[in-house]
Motif scaffolding. Structure first.
Motif, short mmCIF file in Angstrom:
data_model
loop_
_atom_site.label_atom_id
_atom_site.label_comp_id
_atom_site.label_asym_id
_atom_site.label_seq_id
_atom_site.Cartn_x
_atom_site.Cartn_y
_atom_site.Cartn_z
N PHE A 226 0.79 -1.15 -0.14
CA PHE A 226 -0.19 0.07 -0.13
C PHE A 226 0.80 1.17 -0.10
CE2 PHE A 226 0.69 -0.94 4.53
CZ PHE A 226 0.89 0.31 5.10
N VAL A 227 0.29 2.41 -0.20
CA VAL A 227 0.78 3.61 -0.23
C VAL A 227 0.29 4.42 1.02
CG1 VAL A 227 1.10 5.82 -1.36
CG2 VAL A 227 0.87 3.72 -2.83
N PRO A 228 1.19 5.14 1.81
CA PRO A 228 0.52 5.63 3.08
C PRO A 228 -0.42 6.70 2.61
CG PRO A 228 3.05 5.89 2.97
CD PRO A 228 2.76 5.14 1.60
N GLY A 229 -1.38 6.57 3.54
CA GLY A 229 -2.69 7.41 3.28
C GLY A 229 -3.98 6.44 2.72
N GLN A 230 -3.48 5.48 2.43
CA GLN A 230 -4.79 4.50 2.10
C GLN A 230 -5.32 3.72 3.28
OE1 GLN A 230 -2.71 2.11 -1.13
NE2 GLN A 230 -4.30 2.81 -2.41
N HIS A 231 -6.47 2.77 2.89
CA HIS A 231 -7.38 2.42 3.86
C HIS A 231 -7.92 1.10 3.76
CE1 HIS A 231 -10.34 4.43 0.93
NE2 HIS A 231 -10.85 3.05 1.37
N ILE A 232 -8.08 0.13 4.75
CA ILE A 232 -8.60 -1.14 4.39
C ILE A 232 -10.23 -1.25 4.80
CG2 ILE A 232 -6.48 -2.27 4.29
CD1 ILE A 232 -6.96 -2.83 7.35
N ALA A 233 -10.79 -2.09 4.13
CA ALA A 233 -12.10 -2.47 4.66
C ALA A 233 -11.97 -3.94 5.59
CB ALA A 233 -13.08 -2.88 3.53
N VAL A 234 -12.60 -4.02 6.67
CA VAL A 234 -12.66 -4.92 7.53
C VAL A 234 -14.00 -5.57 7.73
CG1 VAL A 234 -11.65 -5.78 9.80
CG2 VAL A 234 -10.66 -3.80 8.88
N ARG A 235 -13.93 -6.84 7.75
CA ARG A 235 -15.64 -7.66 7.85
C ARG A 235 -15.38 -8.66 9.05
NH1 ARG A 235 -17.16 -10.52 2.42
NH2 ARG A 235 -15.60 -12.03 2.89
N THR A 236 -16.47 -8.74 9.77
CA THR A 236 -16.50 -9.94 10.55
C THR A 236 -18.03 -10.10 10.84
OG1 THR A 236 -15.97 -10.85 12.93
CG2 THR A 236 -16.78 -8.59 12.69
N ARG A 237 -18.45 -11.04 11.76
CA ARG A 237 -19.73 -11.44 12.12
C ARG A 237 -20.16 -10.98 13.65
NH1 ARG A 237 -22.65 -13.33 7.84
NH2 ARG A 237 -24.13 -14.03 9.35
N ILE A 238 -21.08 -10.08 13.79
CA ILE A 238 -21.46 -9.63 15.20
C ILE A 238 -22.70 -10.01 15.57
CG2 ILE A 238 -21.65 -7.84 16.90
CD1 ILE A 238 -19.21 -6.41 15.39
N ASP A 239 -23.07 -10.80 16.28
CA ASP A 239 -24.50 -11.42 16.76
C ASP A 239 -25.21 -11.72 15.58
OD1 ASP A 239 -24.33 -10.20 19.39
OD2 ASP A 239 -24.78 -8.29 18.54
N GLY A 240 -24.42 -12.83 14.86
CA GLY A 240 -24.84 -13.54 13.65
C GLY A 240 -25.20 -12.68 12.21
N HIS A 241 -24.93 -11.19 12.41
CA HIS A 241 -24.92 -10.40 11.07
C HIS A 241 -23.54 -9.86 10.59
CE1 HIS A 241 -29.05 -10.16 11.83
NE2 HIS A 241 -28.90 -10.02 13.00
N GLU A 242 -23.20 -9.95 9.25
CA GLU A 242 -22.12 -9.55 8.83
C GLU A 242 -21.99 -7.97 9.05
OE1 GLU A 242 -20.89 -8.66 4.35
OE2 GLU A 242 -20.73 -10.78 4.57
N VAL A 243 -20.64 -7.35 9.53
CA VAL A 243 -20.49 -5.99 9.65
C VAL A 243 -19.21 -5.70 9.01
CG1 VAL A 243 -20.30 -4.10 11.39
CG2 VAL A 243 -21.71 -6.43 11.88
#
Length: 381
Positions: free
Chosen positions: A59-76
């Motif tokens: 990556f290049v400084p300043g970029q971002h990522i998306a993070v995914r998990t499941r909380i209480d059975g729902h994708e977040v």
């Protein structure tokens, strides 16, 4: 905001700051290697990057990522800026818990070392192109996260650059990365200039006390960072501060091409509990239909949506391809950006695309609904 497919000529020239090359956006499981407390309500999370995925997570400084998990059975899903320059081994993000924050509370209170989260490869255009000159960042709260990576990289890798930071918080106890900022100041005393503005804690100078409003920002631009001395501007924080800063920079004659901005939220209530993209209800599936053609990873698909109550392009595409990229679904992160190749759309909100991207025909598919019978978008461009 209505958007029409741009003519081919609109692609010529491009923005003043060219974004890093786009690649296939996909989630990969990464292990949490370290969790470090930054303040009473903020932590830094480090993900280990396996050697086999090193290229995917460059990556290049300043970029971002998306993070995914499941909380209480729902994708977040949530989007977080990377807060340290690349080292080839880790990705680091800063997470500040927000009131009633679903994902931020999970990270702050439940996430532990050794857990695995799904992480999308980095993206974003909040990046620096100047090789020498003065860079100025105005940040508030957790808006410091991408600025940390930008500043540290510029000071380390660009000896001809100086970096000035104006950082707003409620109090000194709320300052994220306090030790790292002090270390940068010790290491680059002549090239790094730091100014803390605290809204709920008195400072010896009035300029640094209270909220940043228009008069205070004008004073900062007049006495501290005269625009004619600055080569590149970075603004990161809540929407009101970013809009104020852009307005005052406009008033001081700063060209928009020299300003990069990124939001960590829009200030809307319950934003951290934003729902998944709206899907069509069965009772809406009758009547005239709009056709949405989309290209992703070289494969083209077509879905239909009711003309009288259309879904967003993203929601419709997800019915056919669950791997269509998105994170915030609120028009902030830009993960769902695609090129509008044909047709017209109505884009409800846009907090991510720059004017040159709009002129070139890009849209946020999480915010765009068809207004023509046929719409064609390309996620690969």
């Amino acid at each position: 905001m209505s958007q029409t497919a741009a003519p081919a000529a609109a692609q010529e020239g491009g923005p003043a700051t060219q974004p890093p090359p786009r690649r296939r956006l996909a989630f990969h499981s990464l292990r949490v290697e370290e969790i470090r407390e930054l303040t009473a309500d903020a932590v830094e999370v480090a993900f280990a990057v396996p050697e086999a995925l090193a290229q995917e997570f460059s990556f290049v400084p300043g970029q971002h990522i998306a993070v995914r998990t499941r909380i209480d059975g729902h994708e977040v899903r949530r989007s977080y800026s990377l807060c340290a320059p690349p080292d080839g081994r880790q990705l680091r993000i800063g997470v500040k818990e927000t009131p009633d924050g679903l994902f931020s509370s999970f990270v702050r209170r439940e996430l532990t070392v050794g857990d695995e989260l799904e992480v999308m490869n980095p993206q974003g255009t909040f990046t620096s192109e100047v090789q020498s000159g003065r860079i100025v960042a105005i940040a508030a709260g957790s808006g410091i996260t991408p600025v940390m990576a930008l500043g540290a990289a510029a000071l380390r890798e660009k000896p001809g650059c100086t970096f000035t930071l104006v950082y707003a918080n409620r109090s000194s106890a709320d300052v994220m990365f306090l030790e790292e900022l002090a270390d940068l100041k010790d290491r680059y005393p002549a090239r790094f200039d730091m100014h803390h503005v605290l809204s709920a804690e008195g400072r010896s100078a009035e300029l640094y006390s209270g909220r940043i409003d228009a008069p205070k920002l004008d004073a900062l631009l007049t006495h501290l960072v005269p625009p004619e001395t600055v080569d590149e501007w970075f603004l990161c924080g809540p929407l009101p501060l970013v809009e104020l800063a852009r307005t005052r920079l406009d008033a001081h004659g700063v060209e928009r091409a020299r300003i990069r901005f990124e939001l960590f939220n829009t200030g809307r209530p319950g934003e951290d509990r934003a729902p998944a993209p709206r899907r069509t209800r069965p009772d809406e599936e009758t009547g005239p239909q709009a056709s949405i053609r989309f290209t992703l990873d070289g494969r083209t698909g077509t879905v239909r949506t009711p003309r009288r109550s259309p879904e967003t392009i993203l929601a419709a595409a997800l019915r056919s391809r669950p791997d269509v990229p998105y994170a915030c679904a609120g028009g902030v992160c830009g993960t769902c950006k695609a090129k509008l190749c044909a047709g017209t759309v109505d884009m409800a909100d846009n907090f991510a695309l720059e004017p040159d991207e709009l002129a070139a025909g890009y849209v946020l598919t999480c915010q765009s609904t068809p207004t023509s019978e046929v719409v064609d978008v390309d996620y690969d461009q």
